[in-house]
Write a protein that holds these residues in place. Sequence first.
Motif, PDB file in Angstrom:
ATOM      1  N   GLY A 171       4.541  11.306  -7.397  1.00 59.55           N
ATOM      2  CA  GLY A 171       4.971  11.893  -6.135  1.00 59.55           C
ATOM      3  C   GLY A 171       3.916  11.946  -5.068  1.00 59.55           C
ATOM      4  N   LEU A 172       2.648  11.708  -5.429  1.00 60.74           N
ATOM      5  CA  LEU A 172       1.591  11.804  -4.430  1.00 60.74           C
ATOM      6  C   LEU A 172       1.127  10.412  -4.024  1.00 60.74           C
TER       7      LEU A 172
ATOM      8  N   ILE B 165       0.837  -1.205   0.000  1.00 55.04           N
ATOM      9  CA  ILE B 165       0.000   0.000   0.000  1.00 55.04           C
ATOM     10  C   ILE B 165       0.874   1.258   0.000  1.00 55.04           C
ATOM     11  N   ILE B 166       1.954   1.212   0.767  1.00 51.16           N
ATOM     12  CA  ILE B 166       2.858   2.368   0.805  1.00 51.16           C
ATOM     13  C   ILE B 166       3.478   2.611  -0.569  1.00 51.16           C
ATOM     14  N   ALA B 167       3.613   1.537  -1.333  1.00 54.19           N
ATOM     15  CA  ALA B 167       4.204   1.686  -2.664  1.00 54.19           C
ATOM     16  C   ALA B 167       3.263   2.378  -3.636  1.00 54.19           C
TER      17      ALA B 167
ATOM     18  N   GLU C 136      -9.379   1.839  -6.691  1.00 54.72           N
ATOM     19  CA  GLU C 136      -9.357   1.956  -8.153  1.00 54.72           C
ATOM     20  C   GLU C 136      -7.988   2.400  -8.671  1.00 54.72           C
ATOM     21  N   ASP C 137      -7.167   2.998  -7.788  1.00 54.59           N
ATOM     22  CA  ASP C 137      -5.819   3.362  -8.223  1.00 54.59           C
ATOM     23  C   ASP C 137      -4.984   2.139  -8.556  1.00 54.59           C
TER      24      ASP C 137
ATOM     25  N   ALA D 102       0.809   4.378 -14.729  1.00 50.74           N
ATOM     26  CA  ALA D 102       1.700   3.546 -13.925  1.00 50.74           C
ATOM     27  C   ALA D 102       2.015   4.233 -12.603  1.00 50.74           C
ATOM     28  N   LEU D 103       2.297   3.414 -11.592  1.00 51.67           N
ATOM     29  CA  LEU D 103       2.738   3.940 -10.297  1.00 51.67           C
ATOM     30  C   LEU D 103       4.214   4.333 -10.395  1.00 51.67           C
ATOM     31  N   ASP D 104       4.628   5.166  -9.449  1.00 51.09           N
ATOM     32  CA  ASP D 104       6.043   5.561  -9.428  1.00 51.09           C
ATOM     33  C   ASP D 104       6.916   4.357  -9.110  1.00 51.09           C
TER      34      ASP D 104
END
Lengths: 643, 473
Positions: free
Chosen positions: B344-345, B337-339, B351-352, B431-433
């Motif tokens: 940056g946010l 979850i922290i990932a 849904e993310d 995509a996620l960071d």
Amino acid sequence: MIYMLAVFAPLAGALVAGLLGRWIGDRAAMAASVLGMAVAAVCGPLAWAMLEWGGAPAGTIRIATWIQAGSFHVHWALRYDALSAVMVAMVGFVSMLIHVYSVGYMAHDSYRRYRFFAYLSLFTFAMLMLVTANNLLQLFFGWEGVGLCSYLLIGYWYDRPAACAAAIKAFVVNRIGDLAFAIGVAMLFLTFGSIGFTTIFAHLAQHQTERYHILGGSIRVYELIAILLFIGAMGKSAQLFLHVWLPDAMEGPTPVSALIHAATMVTAGVFLVARMSPLFDQAPAAMTLVAVIGGSTAFFAATIGCVQNDIKRVIAYSTCSQLGYMFLGEGVGAYPASIFHLLTHAFFKALLFLCAGSVIHAMSDEQDMRKMGGLWRKIPITYVTMWAGSLALGGVFPFAGYYSKDAILEAALAAHSAVGDYGFVMGILAAVMTGFYSWRLLLMTFHGKPRGDHHAMAHAHESPWVMTVPLMVLAVGALSAGFLLHGIVIGPHWQYFWRGTLVLAPGNQVMTAMDQLPGWAYVVPSIAGLLGIAIAYWFYWWNPMLPVRLASQFRPLYLFLLNKWYFDELYDALFVRPAFALGKLLWQTGDETIIDGVPNGLADLAVDGSRGAVKIQTGSIAVYAFTMLIGLVVLVGIFLIWG
Amino acid sequence: MNWALALPEIVLAACGLLILVIGVLRKSDSAQLCSMLTLGAFLVTGLLVLTRPGGIGYYGQFTVDSFAVLTKLLILIGAALSLMLSFDYNDRQGIARFEYPVLILFATVGMMGMVSASSLMTLYVALELQSLALYVLAAFARDELRSSEAGLKYFVLGALASGLLLYGISLVYGFSGTMDFGVLAHALGSPAQASAGLIVGVVFVIVGLAFKISAAPFHMWTPDVYEGSPTSVTVFLATAPKVAAMALLLRVMAEPFGHLLASWQLVIEVVSIASMVLGALAAIGQTNVKRLMAYSSIGHMGYALIGLAVGTPLGMRGVLVYLIVYIFMSAGTWACIIAMRRQGLAVEKIEDLSGLARTDPGLALAFAIFMFSMAGIPPLSGFFGKLYVFLAAVQSGLWTLAIIGVLTSVVGSYYYLRIVKVMYFDAPGPALDRRPSMLGFVAAVTGVFTLFFFLFPGPLVAAAGTAASALFG
């Protein structure tokens, strides 16, 4: 060894063709399949001849243990006795001819053909397992095997809805019989503690008087078992009430029809009753039933055959009718006559179907006789061989049917019983109609003006030799089988030929009595057949407008016959539609409403619960603290009241 | 007096003071250093816990037995894992201050004291040390409204619970004349001693502790605090304190009040059932992953309470196995979850996660493993956690609990599997960071534990069994 080869060569052919056909190609698959059958066709008759004349001892060839469960022991084994051997010889030989014929017939088929030949060989193998079984379970294995293969072959053109429907119909109707058969086998095991033929026949005397009490009545165990087995036989052999699948089975390729109707499948029921003859002899009521059903079927099917227009359907109903004769014979105890008719019928019925196939082939897949006519010059070999087949079917001297069919009718009369007399009358009437529809078929197909479209007529041609040679071989068989065999098979020394495999009840003298009938009894069947032929000539040769006039004058009767006594419609209303309605009820009410409804309802409940749980989570500290205090009070309450 | 019994706690507390001093003296980038030093202190303490002999000291106020050792190790592991997860997160959120590791350290000291408490007084003091640190941590992002609100809520409700607990302790003391676990157990051995007042006191103690493990209906703070606190703090809240409070509850119920099992069994059953049902139902409606995990943790505590309600060594063993399993899969889930960070946010909606399997297959796989484990699907570790408590319940004839437990797991699996479905079957979002390597490391370690627990459950289950029987002396 030869015997095993006769049984397992078709299996080898089927496996090679079926499993490897995709890679080795159609030609190699066909070659493997035909080769397997050729081996069987040589070995089968050879094994039979060795048993009958070569002095080879009868016995059982045990192959492997199948089931060992408590007191239930079943082995894979081949029974080598007169009845099995003659069936193996006939099945192998006729099936081989059909295989050869199929090479030509299926040459233009658009599907990969290895599948067809694999099924065909597997079908033959299943029938061979059935006739060589030494116990009822192996017989049931073959029984179901032919059922499965008939399903696969009738539905071979699986993109035709009619073929698929016919295949399913054949399977389902057979299933009804199979259920009764399976119950019968289970009851035999209950009674005898074994399902091996040897054990059952050896202990028949012990359970003579046992009775079952059901539904307030009581019935002898043997009667019940025999009736159940006979219901199974009715399904396989398309007897009255369970006959509806047979005409529809014409949707398969014509060689399949020949195989189903001549050598395999439909004869299984007749064979079963003959094989269980020691049991049936102990069950007079069941025997009466067999005779009544047989005689009725002979008559009933013949009436329908008289008005059908599809060339294959006419022959299909004639099969149904002839099977009725066989059961009639068995019902009065004349098993040798019935099996004899089974053998001769295999020849001429295969011949008729293959001829019909040749006609259809020549007419570019036209099956309606109204669109044929005048073909005899174009396909002379087919014409001549079909004559031979029809003469045999019609029971004209000296063709095969003359000997075997007459023997059954004489036996029926010789039984000197009400059932026998009923069977005789029905048989004679059916014989008249047999002559009629056979020549109706011949005349409509080969004579008169060509009624087909010019294109098809112009292309009509004789089939290649690979198809005509089997026709000629079978024609020879149809001509001579009765003449050659009747002396030894049903003659005075029939017991020597059958070597105890066909047992007549003690005191049943039908086999001798049939030789001592008044003189008229021997000529009436032949006269009946010739009368039918004469009527056909009168209707379709000299007076072609007469049938049309009759049809319009007796329109209700004509429609009744044309629609096959409305059996399909009756069954549709009685069974099919209620079954569909029940299915729909179970589906929509049972499944969708109740079985789906419960989990859906629970899911809705969970969602509602979730909403409630989320709703109390207001974010207000006061509410949270209050909840905690309520919880505390509740717990203290619980503690004080129950703790 | 054997003061050395508390050596690990003393060392840890001393380290805490030292790190505080270092943090104050070094003006810049002290957070990183202090965190590292705290991890080191955890390591040293862990070694001390493992190696020091057991016994009872401080005039019967402090016990070191195999139960305390096991739970202390779990607490240290949980604290260390959550601290590791906080490095990068705190940096990016602008809350990387040296007080953070120090607060975690002191909370840990409190928790270690809790599991060693053998007197109601030690219990309360240790609990408050832990709680005060947690209140501050919850409000650690002090410029953020949500975080302050979470801290305040937690503090007010915690104070209420604390008051209830203290009231209960005073009742017990008033009716029995002692706070020592051993003496209490001895006194309550004869049923005549169990006066109604004392029993009410026990209920108050249960309620106070049930608040700490966020069991229903004392769970109300959990979703708000989990959501409002900085995620790094939530990770900590969800791991070590849960273990400590549950262990404390086990010890209190088994040691001094063990003879009253017949009286408090029903209360624990009610709390357990309420937690399981609420955890299963309320989570269905959530869209925020952190809130969802809050309800999930409520449900998990409900399952663990089944073992306590059984009240036998077998049941306690089940609870301990559950805690071992839970701390790893929970830390792993929070690592995932922290990932969740996009441009940056930090993002925290379910849904993310859509289509994560295509944008970040590794993370999606780890997340899926943890979700399946939380749902209790074999052969993942979560299945064994449930298995051992259900087993104990069935063997003691508590069919109701076992059946409700199974049914709520079915309902609960819906929302766990929904996350898997969103990750694997929904259309991918942006995509996620890139995630920092520390998260990957924690997720990998806990994932491997969760995935392969079934290969070596023996030693851990045996250790849990030894620890559980220590409670029954």
